[in-house]
Design an enzyme around this catalytic site. Structure first.
Site, PDB file in Angstrom:
ATOM      1  N   ASP A 182     -97.468 -72.513  10.296  1.00 42.29           N
ATOM      2  CA  ASP A 182     -97.714 -73.887  10.735  1.00 42.29           C
ATOM      3  C   ASP A 182     -98.874 -74.005  11.738  1.00 42.29           C
ATOM      4  OD1 ASP A 182     -95.701 -74.733   9.097  1.00 42.29           O
ATOM      5  OD2 ASP A 182     -94.189 -74.921  10.673  1.00 42.29           O
TER       6      ASP A 182
ATOM      7  N   ARG B  60     -95.571 -87.782  10.602  1.00 41.60           N
ATOM      8  CA  ARG B  60     -94.312 -87.100  10.299  1.00 41.60           C
ATOM      9  C   ARG B  60     -93.999 -86.066  11.366  1.00 41.60           C
ATOM     10  NH1 ARG B  60     -94.021 -84.822   4.431  1.00 41.60           N
ATOM     11  NH2 ARG B  60     -92.115 -84.143   5.467  1.00 41.60           N
TER      12      ARG B  60
ATOM     13  N   LYS C 236     -89.638 -80.899  16.068  1.00 43.48           N
ATOM     14  CA  LYS C 236     -89.243 -81.525  14.796  1.00 43.48           C
ATOM     15  C   LYS C 236     -88.329 -80.609  13.991  1.00 43.48           C
ATOM     16  CE  LYS C 236     -92.232 -81.381  11.163  1.00 43.48           C
ATOM     17  NZ  LYS C 236     -91.668 -80.805   9.939  1.00 43.48           N
ATOM     18  N   ASN C 237     -88.727 -79.337  13.863  1.00 45.45           N
ATOM     19  CA  ASN C 237     -87.993 -78.454  12.959  1.00 45.45           C
ATOM     20  C   ASN C 237     -86.681 -77.923  13.531  1.00 45.45           C
ATOM     21  OD1 ASN C 237     -89.864 -78.993  11.046  1.00 45.45           O
ATOM     22  ND2 ASN C 237     -90.970 -77.043  11.223  1.00 45.45           N
TER      23      ASN C 237
ATOM     24  N   CYS D 183     -94.588 -79.164  -3.317  1.00 43.62           N
ATOM     25  CA  CYS D 183     -95.321 -80.063  -2.419  1.00 43.62           C
ATOM     26  C   CYS D 183     -96.724 -79.536  -2.211  1.00 43.62           C
ATOM     27  CB  CYS D 183     -94.575 -80.261  -1.102  1.00 43.62           C
ATOM     28  SG  CYS D 183     -94.781 -78.932   0.049  1.00 43.62           S
TER      29      CYS D 183
ATOM     30  N   VAL E  37     -97.117 -66.904   3.653  1.00 44.09           N
ATOM     31  CA  VAL E  37     -95.826 -67.597   3.509  1.00 44.09           C
ATOM     32  C   VAL E  37     -95.851 -68.611   2.362  1.00 44.09           C
ATOM     33  CG1 VAL E  37     -94.087 -69.012   4.695  1.00 44.09           C
ATOM     34  CG2 VAL E  37     -95.345 -67.263   5.969  1.00 44.09           C
TER      35      VAL E  37
ATOM     36  N   LEU F 272     -82.527 -69.918  -3.030  1.00 43.16           N
ATOM     37  CA  LEU F 272     -81.756 -69.061  -2.125  1.00 43.16           C
ATOM     38  C   LEU F 272     -80.667 -69.850  -1.391  1.00 43.16           C
ATOM     39  CD1 LEU F 272     -84.725 -66.945  -0.709  1.00 43.16           C
ATOM     40  CD2 LEU F 272     -83.119 -66.319  -2.517  1.00 43.16           C
TER      41      LEU F 272
ATOM     42  N   ARG G 177     -88.624 -83.035   2.396  1.00 41.29           N
ATOM     43  CA  ARG G 177     -87.892 -81.919   1.796  1.00 41.29           C
ATOM     44  C   ARG G 177     -86.740 -81.449   2.660  1.00 41.29           C
ATOM     45  NH1 ARG G 177     -90.252 -79.017  -1.910  1.00 41.29           N
ATOM     46  NH2 ARG G 177     -88.981 -77.292  -1.204  1.00 41.29           N
TER      47      ARG G 177
ATOM     48  N   ARG H 231     -92.181 -74.100  -3.256  1.00 42.47           N
ATOM     49  CA  ARG H 231     -91.052 -74.238  -2.341  1.00 42.47           C
ATOM     50  C   ARG H 231     -89.701 -74.460  -3.026  1.00 42.47           C
ATOM     51  NH1 ARG H 231     -92.892 -77.839   2.686  1.00 42.47           N
ATOM     52  NH2 ARG H 231     -91.229 -76.664   3.703  1.00 42.47           N
ATOM     53  N   PRO H 232     -89.233 -73.486  -3.796  1.00 43.01           N
ATOM     54  CA  PRO H 232     -87.917 -73.645  -4.426  1.00 43.01           C
ATOM     55  C   PRO H 232     -86.780 -73.544  -3.397  1.00 43.01           C
ATOM     56  CG  PRO H 232     -88.752 -71.431  -4.787  1.00 43.01           C
ATOM     57  CD  PRO H 232     -89.848 -72.191  -4.085  1.00 43.01           C
ATOM     58  N   VAL H 233     -85.566 -73.949  -3.791  1.00 41.59           N
ATOM     59  CA  VAL H 233     -84.410 -73.832  -2.884  1.00 41.59           C
ATOM     60  C   VAL H 233     -83.331 -72.949  -3.520  1.00 41.59           C
ATOM     61  CG1 VAL H 233     -84.784 -75.965  -1.585  1.00 41.59           C
ATOM     62  CG2 VAL H 233     -83.492 -76.049  -3.721  1.00 41.59           C
TER      63      VAL H 233
HETATM   64  N1  EPU Z   1     -88.461 -69.737  -0.585  1.00 40.48           N
HETATM   65  C1  EPU Z   1     -87.978 -69.410  -1.835  1.00 40.48           C
HETATM   66  N2  EPU Z   1     -86.695 -69.793  -2.149  1.00 40.48           N
HETATM   67  C2  EPU Z   1     -85.897 -70.483  -1.289  1.00 40.48           C
HETATM   68  C3  EPU Z   1     -86.400 -70.815  -0.032  1.00 40.48           C
HETATM   69  C4  EPU Z   1     -87.693 -70.428   0.296  1.00 40.48           C
HETATM   70  O1  EPU Z   1     -88.666 -68.780  -2.634  1.00 40.48           O
HETATM   71  O2  EPU Z   1     -84.760 -70.802  -1.665  1.00 40.48           O
HETATM   72  C5  EPU Z   1     -89.842 -69.342  -0.212  1.00 40.48           C
HETATM   73  C6  EPU Z   1     -90.762 -70.551   0.010  1.00 40.48           C
HETATM   74  O3  EPU Z   1     -91.284 -71.035  -1.202  1.00 40.48           O
HETATM   75  C7  EPU Z   1     -91.808 -69.976   0.939  1.00 40.48           C
HETATM   76  C8  EPU Z   1     -90.998 -68.961   1.795  1.00 40.48           C
HETATM   77  O4  EPU Z   1     -89.792 -68.713   1.063  1.00 40.48           O
HETATM   78  O5  EPU Z   1     -92.776 -69.275   0.213  1.00 40.48           O
HETATM   79  C9  EPU Z   1     -90.632 -69.460   3.180  1.00 40.48           C
HETATM   80  O6  EPU Z   1     -90.176 -70.795   3.116  1.00 40.48           O
HETATM   81  P1  EPU Z   1     -89.039 -71.378   4.069  1.00 40.48           P
HETATM   82  O7  EPU Z   1     -87.827 -71.618   3.270  1.00 40.48           O
HETATM   83  O8  EPU Z   1     -88.912 -70.519   5.297  1.00 40.48           O
HETATM   84  O9  EPU Z   1     -89.680 -72.771   4.478  1.00 40.48           O
HETATM   85  P2  EPU Z   1     -88.857 -74.080   4.775  1.00 40.48           P
HETATM   86  O10 EPU Z   1     -87.566 -73.712   5.369  1.00 40.48           O
HETATM   87  O11 EPU Z   1     -88.889 -74.968   3.587  1.00 40.48           O
HETATM   88  C10 EPU Z   1     -89.641 -74.393   7.255  1.00 40.48           C
HETATM   89  C11 EPU Z   1     -90.352 -75.460   8.027  1.00 40.48           C
HETATM   90  C12 EPU Z   1     -91.809 -75.471   7.610  1.00 40.48           C
HETATM   91  C13 EPU Z   1     -92.420 -74.104   7.895  1.00 40.48           C
HETATM   92  C14 EPU Z   1     -91.621 -73.022   7.167  1.00 40.48           C
HETATM   93  C15 EPU Z   1     -92.081 -71.609   7.458  1.00 40.48           C
HETATM   94  C16 EPU Z   1     -88.604 -77.068   8.468  1.00 40.48           C
HETATM   95  C17 EPU Z   1     -88.042 -78.412   8.234  1.00 40.48           C
HETATM   96  N3  EPU Z   1     -89.708 -76.741   7.793  1.00 40.48           N
HETATM   97  O12 EPU Z   1     -89.775 -74.757   5.882  1.00 40.48           O
HETATM   98  O13 EPU Z   1     -92.461 -76.452   8.411  1.00 40.48           O
HETATM   99  O14 EPU Z   1     -93.754 -74.051   7.466  1.00 40.48           O
HETATM  100  O15 EPU Z   1     -90.226 -73.123   7.514  1.00 40.48           O
HETATM  101  O16 EPU Z   1     -92.009 -71.348   8.821  1.00 40.48           O
HETATM  102  O17 EPU Z   1     -88.083 -76.308   9.268  1.00 40.48           O
HETATM  103  C18 EPU Z   1     -94.104 -78.054   8.944  1.00 40.48           C
HETATM  104  O18 EPU Z   1     -93.451 -78.330   9.962  1.00 40.48           O
HETATM  105  O19 EPU Z   1     -95.284 -78.479   8.744  1.00 40.48           O
HETATM  106  C19 EPU Z   1     -93.515 -77.182   7.918  1.00 40.48           C
HETATM  107  C20 EPU Z   1     -93.981 -77.107   6.671  1.00 40.48           C
END
Ligand code: EPU
Length: 420
Positions: free
Chosen positions: A307, A399, A22-23, A117, A329, A126, A93, A122-124
């Site tokens: 995960d 999902r 999926k990811n 969530c 994480v 970065l 997301r 989970r901010p964006v």
């Molecule tokens: N973070 C920030 N700012 C940002 C981005 C991330 O503070 O701009 C923080 C997050 O809040 C978190 C950490 O950095 O504490 C890591 O988050 P990351 O961005 O790596 O997570 P993600 O990219 O949103 C993906 C997977 C998740 C998986 C995580 C960690 C996808 C679509 N989703 O999420 O998958 O848990 O990486 O490996 O690739 C799942 O499949 O159930 C799932 C949640």
């Protein structure tokens, strides 16, 4: 809303095939926006999140075509709109993954800002600051990220403050069409990032360092179509292995990648599993024995994946001994703990750690899924319980797990889906 009804107490036994990841599939679908040519994607998993991403591409004017082998062809050339509406972003997301490609290829993007969530805030930030560093003009207002760039994005040296998977993917995709070289430091090393990079390379991108913490991308003026097969899902693989271990069973998972599961496989061995490993398959045998409790700490790849944390919590619930599981994480990924305690487990949360004292058996109860991996862990808990467990809100499971009840039935489980 459907529910899953599980009659526990049966050891899983048999063979299953693992679906595409999926990811990886989600960013690869977003990457089709980087070219006006057709990209064919094979081994896409049949999941609700994939349908949502196809719907998102559809509402931008793209017309994904599904062939008789269930491969999907997407042609970014027919795009009409450059926005990801809140109605779709709130359900998934990962919609944020269209931000980088839209901006890099078409110079504009309007993407609803994902909220917090069930597993954390989970901010964006970065994603946004990296694209700004590449020359994008970004304003966040009225719940939307409005991004534009005059001409092409510019290559930049980007240091990611935190290791972020989708953040690295967004920037890497954007950089493939930027003017000059982009270096991403403290990049996520997850296999899904590597799979996306390999697909982008097949589309003509110049990328090195994927799988390390420094990724270097030399931007091109255009990318082209390709045919790409998504890698197997390591989290689905691990989930079935843990389910078999918890039920003292024996299982063979096929069409998978043992090489990207080292942290998980070593914990399964610690739990007492006897493993045999081939190039594309893994066999696990508990020889009918109760698993031993394991302790672990989640962290970005190659460490133990967040995960898989909830599923190991379910295994520890009925294991021999005490295990502690630390989540580093996400800040709120223990919602399953309270549900498992309702099933007779003995666990308590201390800060970002859950201490689990293994009990000899769980008792079935009605439980509620709160997120995708928590749902999987509750199903495992149901499989090891005496009598009946009803898992509610299973749209979460759809999902991310393809045909989960059919696959578990193949392994001998008594599980069925019932409408509410
Ligand atoms: N973070 C920030 N700012 C940002 C981005 C991330 O503070 O701009 C923080 C997050 O809040 C978190 C950490 O950095 O504490 C890591 O988050 P990351 O961005 O790596 O997570 P993600 O990219 O949103 C993906 C997977 C998740 C998986 C995580 C960690 C996808 C679509 N989703 O999420 O998958 O848990 O990486 O490996 O690739 C799942 O499949 O159930 C799932 C949640």
């Amino acid at each position: 809303m459907d529910k899953l009804l599980i009659h526990g107490g049966i050891s899983l036994n048999g063979e299953i095939r693992i679906a595409g990841a999926k990811n990886s599939a989600l960013p690869i679908l977003a990457a089709t926006l980087l070219t006006r040519e057709t990209v064919q994607i094979c081994n896409l998993p049949h999941l609700y999140d994939i349908t949502t991403m196809l719907e998102l591409l559809g509402c931008m004017g793209l017309e994904p075509v599904i062939d008789e082998k269930l491969n999907v062809e997407v042609n970014g050339g027919t795009i009409k709109h450059f926005n990801a509406p809140y109605e779709l972003v709130k359900t998934m997301r990962a919609s944020i993954l269209v931000l980088g490609p839209l901006l890099a290829h078409f110079g504009q993007a309007q993407v609803a800002l994902p909220g917090g969530c069930a597993i954390g805030s989970r901010p964006v930030n970065l994603h946004i600051s990296a694209l700004q560093k590449m020359g994008a003009d970004i304003v966040v207002e009225d719940g939307y990220i409005n991004a534009t760039v005059d001409g092409r994005l510019k290559g930049a040296h980007i240091f990611m403050d935190m290791c972020t998977v989708t953040g690295t993917e967004n920037v890497m995709m954007a950089a493939t069409l930027a003017d000059g070289q982009t270096i991403i430091e403290n990049a996520a090393r997850e296999p899904e990032v590597v799979d996306l990079a390999n697909c982008l390379i097949a589309m003509g991108a110049e990328i090195t360092g994927q799988g390390t913490d420094t990724i270097v991308i030399n931007g091109k003026t255009s990318l082209h179509g390709c045919s790409y097969s998504v890698m197997p899902d390591r989290i689905e693989t691990g989930t079935y292995l843990i389910a078999a271990a918890a039920t003292r069973g024996r299982i063979k998972v096929k069409d998978t990648r043992p090489d990207i599961l080292e942290a998980v496989l070593s914990k399964l061995e610690e739990a007492g599993a006897d493993l045999r490993i081939g190039d594309t398959w893994i066999e696990l045998d508990m020889h009918g024995k109760r698993p031993k409790a394991v302790s672990l700490r989640t962290a970005p790849y190659p460490a133990f994946p967040t995960d898989m944390q909830a599923q190991f919590t379910a295994l520890n619930a009925i294991a021999e001994g005490t295990g502690s599981i630390t989540e580093t994480v996400f800040e709120n990924r223990f919602m399953h703990v309270h549900e498992m305690n309702r099933m007779g487990a003995s666990m308590h949360v201390e800060g970002n750690t859950v201490i689990v004292n293994g009990v000899t058996s769980l008792k079935g109860a009605p439980v509620m899924a709160t997120d995708l991996r928590a749902s999987a862990s509750l199903i495992i808990a149901g499989l090891v319980s005496e009598n009946e467990t009803v898992v509610d809100r299973i749209y979460h499971i759809d999902r991310g797990y393809e045909c989960i009840e059919e696959k578990l039935q193949l392994l001998g489980a008594r599980i069925r889906r019932v409408p509410s």
